[in-house]
Design an enzyme around this catalytic site. Sequence first.
Site, PDB file in Angstrom:
ATOM      1  N   GLU A  37      14.287  -4.406   6.642  1.00 28.65           N
ATOM      2  CA  GLU A  37      12.842  -4.620   6.560  1.00 28.65           C
ATOM      3  C   GLU A  37      12.549  -6.047   6.092  1.00 28.65           C
ATOM      4  O   GLU A  37      12.958  -6.441   4.994  1.00 28.65           O
ATOM      5  CB  GLU A  37      12.229  -3.604   5.602  1.00 28.65           C
ATOM      6  CG  GLU A  37      10.728  -3.560   5.657  1.00 28.65           C
ATOM      7  CD  GLU A  37      10.152  -2.382   4.875  1.00 28.65           C
ATOM      8  OE1 GLU A  37       9.106  -1.854   5.302  1.00 28.65           O
ATOM      9  OE2 GLU A  37      10.736  -1.999   3.849  1.00 28.65           O
ATOM     10  N   GLU A  88       1.943  -4.807 -10.701  1.00 33.54           N
ATOM     11  CA  GLU A  88       1.381  -5.671 -11.739  1.00 33.54           C
ATOM     12  C   GLU A  88       0.798  -6.961 -11.185  1.00 33.54           C
ATOM     13  O   GLU A  88       0.038  -7.646 -11.875  1.00 33.54           O
ATOM     14  CB  GLU A  88       2.442  -5.986 -12.802  1.00 33.54           C
ATOM     15  CG  GLU A  88       3.593  -6.878 -12.345  1.00 33.54           C
ATOM     16  CD  GLU A  88       4.731  -6.092 -11.720  1.00 33.54           C
ATOM     17  OE1 GLU A  88       5.838  -6.670 -11.595  1.00 33.54           O
ATOM     18  OE2 GLU A  88       4.522  -4.912 -11.346  1.00 33.54           O
ATOM     19  N   LYS A 138       0.258   3.647 -11.896  1.00 37.13           N
ATOM     20  CA  LYS A 138       0.683   2.283 -12.192  1.00 37.13           C
ATOM     21  C   LYS A 138       0.592   1.473 -10.908  1.00 37.13           C
ATOM     22  O   LYS A 138       1.405   1.632 -10.006  1.00 37.13           O
ATOM     23  CB  LYS A 138       2.121   2.236 -12.712  1.00 37.13           C
ATOM     24  CG  LYS A 138       2.489   0.836 -13.246  1.00 37.13           C
ATOM     25  CD  LYS A 138       3.980   0.616 -13.339  1.00 37.13           C
ATOM     26  CE  LYS A 138       4.557   0.113 -12.038  1.00 37.13           C
ATOM     27  NZ  LYS A 138       4.067  -1.246 -11.655  1.00 37.13           N
ATOM     28  N   PRO A 139      -0.410   0.601 -10.776  1.00 39.09           N
ATOM     29  CA  PRO A 139      -0.443  -0.301  -9.630  1.00 39.09           C
ATOM     30  C   PRO A 139       0.605  -1.390  -9.799  1.00 39.09           C
ATOM     31  O   PRO A 139       1.140  -1.594 -10.891  1.00 39.09           O
ATOM     32  CB  PRO A 139      -1.862  -0.876  -9.679  1.00 39.09           C
ATOM     33  CG  PRO A 139      -2.227  -0.837 -11.126  1.00 39.09           C
ATOM     34  CD  PRO A 139      -1.540   0.371 -11.702  1.00 39.09           C
ATOM     35  N   GLU A 149       7.213   7.534  -0.319  1.00 38.46           N
ATOM     36  CA  GLU A 149       6.900   6.845   0.949  1.00 38.46           C
ATOM     37  C   GLU A 149       7.536   5.475   0.832  1.00 38.46           C
ATOM     38  O   GLU A 149       7.081   4.624   0.081  1.00 38.46           O
ATOM     39  CB  GLU A 149       5.392   6.760   1.160  1.00 38.46           C
ATOM     40  CG  GLU A 149       5.009   6.487   2.615  1.00 38.46           C
ATOM     41  CD  GLU A 149       4.765   5.023   2.915  1.00 38.46           C
ATOM     42  OE1 GLU A 149       5.763   4.295   3.118  1.00 38.46           O
ATOM     43  OE2 GLU A 149       3.600   4.599   2.945  1.00 38.46           O
ATOM     44  N   ALA A 166       1.996   2.695  -7.168  1.00 38.21           N
ATOM     45  CA  ALA A 166       1.477   2.179  -5.899  1.00 38.21           C
ATOM     46  C   ALA A 166       1.983   0.758  -5.651  1.00 38.21           C
ATOM     47  O   ALA A 166       2.280   0.022  -6.595  1.00 38.21           O
ATOM     48  CB  ALA A 166      -0.050   2.198  -5.909  1.00 38.21           C
ATOM     49  N   PRO A 167       2.073   0.340  -4.386  1.00 37.16           N
ATOM     50  CA  PRO A 167       2.625  -0.970  -4.040  1.00 37.16           C
ATOM     51  C   PRO A 167       1.559  -2.062  -3.997  1.00 37.16           C
ATOM     52  O   PRO A 167       0.364  -1.798  -4.157  1.00 37.16           O
ATOM     53  CB  PRO A 167       3.200  -0.724  -2.649  1.00 37.16           C
ATOM     54  CG  PRO A 167       2.233   0.263  -2.050  1.00 37.16           C
ATOM     55  CD  PRO A 167       1.788   1.148  -3.183  1.00 37.16           C
ATOM     56  N   TRP A 168       2.023  -3.290  -3.711  1.00 38.70           N
ATOM     57  CA  TRP A 168       1.110  -4.437  -3.710  1.00 38.70           C
ATOM     58  C   TRP A 168       0.508  -4.759  -2.351  1.00 38.70           C
ATOM     59  O   TRP A 168      -0.397  -5.577  -2.261  1.00 38.70           O
ATOM     60  CB  TRP A 168       1.805  -5.686  -4.247  1.00 38.70           C
ATOM     61  CG  TRP A 168       3.147  -6.025  -3.638  1.00 38.70           C
ATOM     62  CD1 TRP A 168       4.369  -5.838  -4.216  1.00 38.70           C
ATOM     63  CD2 TRP A 168       3.419  -6.610  -2.356  1.00 38.70           C
ATOM     64  NE1 TRP A 168       5.378  -6.273  -3.385  1.00 38.70           N
ATOM     65  CE2 TRP A 168       4.825  -6.752  -2.234  1.00 38.70           C
ATOM     66  CE3 TRP A 168       2.619  -7.041  -1.293  1.00 38.70           C
ATOM     67  CZ2 TRP A 168       5.441  -7.301  -1.098  1.00 38.70           C
ATOM     68  CZ3 TRP A 168       3.222  -7.583  -0.152  1.00 38.70           C
ATOM     69  CH2 TRP A 168       4.605  -7.701  -0.068  1.00 38.70           C
ATOM     70  N   SER A 170       9.712   0.162  -1.858  1.00 42.06           N
ATOM     71  CA  SER A 170      10.948  -0.077  -1.123  1.00 42.06           C
ATOM     72  C   SER A 170      11.920   1.086  -1.288  1.00 42.06           C
ATOM     73  O   SER A 170      11.873   1.840  -2.270  1.00 42.06           O
ATOM     74  CB  SER A 170      11.616  -1.366  -1.626  1.00 42.06           C
ATOM     75  OG  SER A 170      12.149  -1.180  -2.925  1.00 42.06           O
ATOM     76  N   CYS A 210       4.728  -1.121   6.001  1.00 42.30           N
ATOM     77  CA  CYS A 210       5.944  -0.349   6.298  1.00 42.30           C
ATOM     78  C   CYS A 210       5.962   0.203   7.715  1.00 42.30           C
ATOM     79  O   CYS A 210       7.022   0.546   8.231  1.00 42.30           O
ATOM     80  CB  CYS A 210       6.087   0.809   5.309  1.00 42.30           C
ATOM     81  SG  CYS A 210       6.325   0.283   3.612  1.00 42.30           S
TER      82      CYS A 210
END
Length: 482
Positions: free
Chosen positions: A365, A164, A161-162, A236, A135-137, A215, A270
């Site tokens: 982006e 870090e 895994k989020p 995604e 997962a992203p931040w 990304s 996004c």
Amino acid sequence: MPEAPDATAIQNPATGEVIERLELAGPAAVDAAVLAARKAQPDWGAATPGERAAVLNRVATLLQERAEDFAAVETRQCGKPIRLSREFDVPGTADNATFFAGAARVLEGKASGEYSAAHTSSIRREPLGVIGSIAPWNYPLNMAGWKVFPALAAGNAVVIKPAEITPLTTVMLARLFEEAGLPDGVLGVVVGTGPVAGEALVSHPEVDMVSFTGSTPVGKRVAELAARGPRRVHLELGGKAPFLVFDDADLEAAVHGAVAGALINGGQDCTAATRAYVQRPLYEQFVAGVADVLGTVRMGDPADPATDLGSLISARQAQRVHGFVSRALAAGARAVRGGSAPDGAFYSPTLLVGAAQDAEIVRDEVFGPVLVVLPFDSDEQGLALANDTRFGLAASAWTRDVFRAGRASRELAAGCVWINDHIPIVSEMPHGGIKASGYGKDMSAYALEEYTAVKHVMTENTGIARKDWHRTVFGAGGGSDV
């Protein structure tokens, strides 16, 4: 594979304060979590949909009861305004849990029937096994929910895994699952870096599917590693959402929609409105209107309910955003608002005009509070400019004309198209992109399809030993009559 650093300091990007220090997981920790998930999954997968739904409903209730704690931590680790955490991130995650609790009980498939005269066929949807999620931040809690809820609802075990730098609410969510009665091992959290823990998870032979949000370049790496399995992949990835304003649009609605769509979560989204195309009769008024509204945006302490725009995720990200803006200005664009150097992790909302269609600021982006506006003449040109991108996550069109709206909904190349709005999402509807924005769906019943395998069960129903089709193998006179 590089060695894992020992620990990381989780910081509040708005103040630089260290919130917590966590040990970082290496390959051994990932292996332990995956093997625990593998051991726990069969029993969880054998649970009834109602039993799995009960756990998800309890998690939703607990999350609502502790909403303020979750919102406060999400704001501290991300720098996002507390209003966004309170009014979107936390309630949206709770709603998503409730949705998948219900959706788990109504998995659909083709009706059982005799599609062959001598057989009855039916379809089963079964869990895949162990899901490795990354997962992203930008929306840590939200994205953890989008990945964990449908996977668990379908009977899988998950190791997530989020990012870090923003793991805290994911860890808190896992504790809610413990409290709600989820069996040990079914959900594991590993906090580590992408090159170490992420690659170990994606490459693990006991992982049956990988779900990644982040990304596009990293998504390509994830797909490459997962393909060696091979294993199913859900991606995604990035976006560069067009905001297409036709000359009959409600100007006030479009102006306010553009500001909201460009600044949500500091533009670190996004699906954010990053490039507006405005038909020439409305162009000057639109630019002036957006500039005026941007001038009212209150940037400041993310914990203050009066703040509209908090910090970005880090000072490094703010510098990255400013790099895009500086290069755009050097190439001939003009800043109508903002464009100045960042203050730590804070970056002022920025409105640019005069950029070329092939400029970096239009193509790539940025992931910050920056909107670039370009004019167009004909409807055909506007649609062509909007689609002139390698991304395809989201887009919006603004018009009062039902025929223009219908055409835009058909021709805009994106996984989600909004008409006269930009950004809203609901748990019942899917989210996901095309082209370089990835493939697969989050949210909605379509997400359950991502996390299940379709099995065809065919039962012979005549009791005849010698089938007509056997002649194609051993001839009309061969074989036994027994």
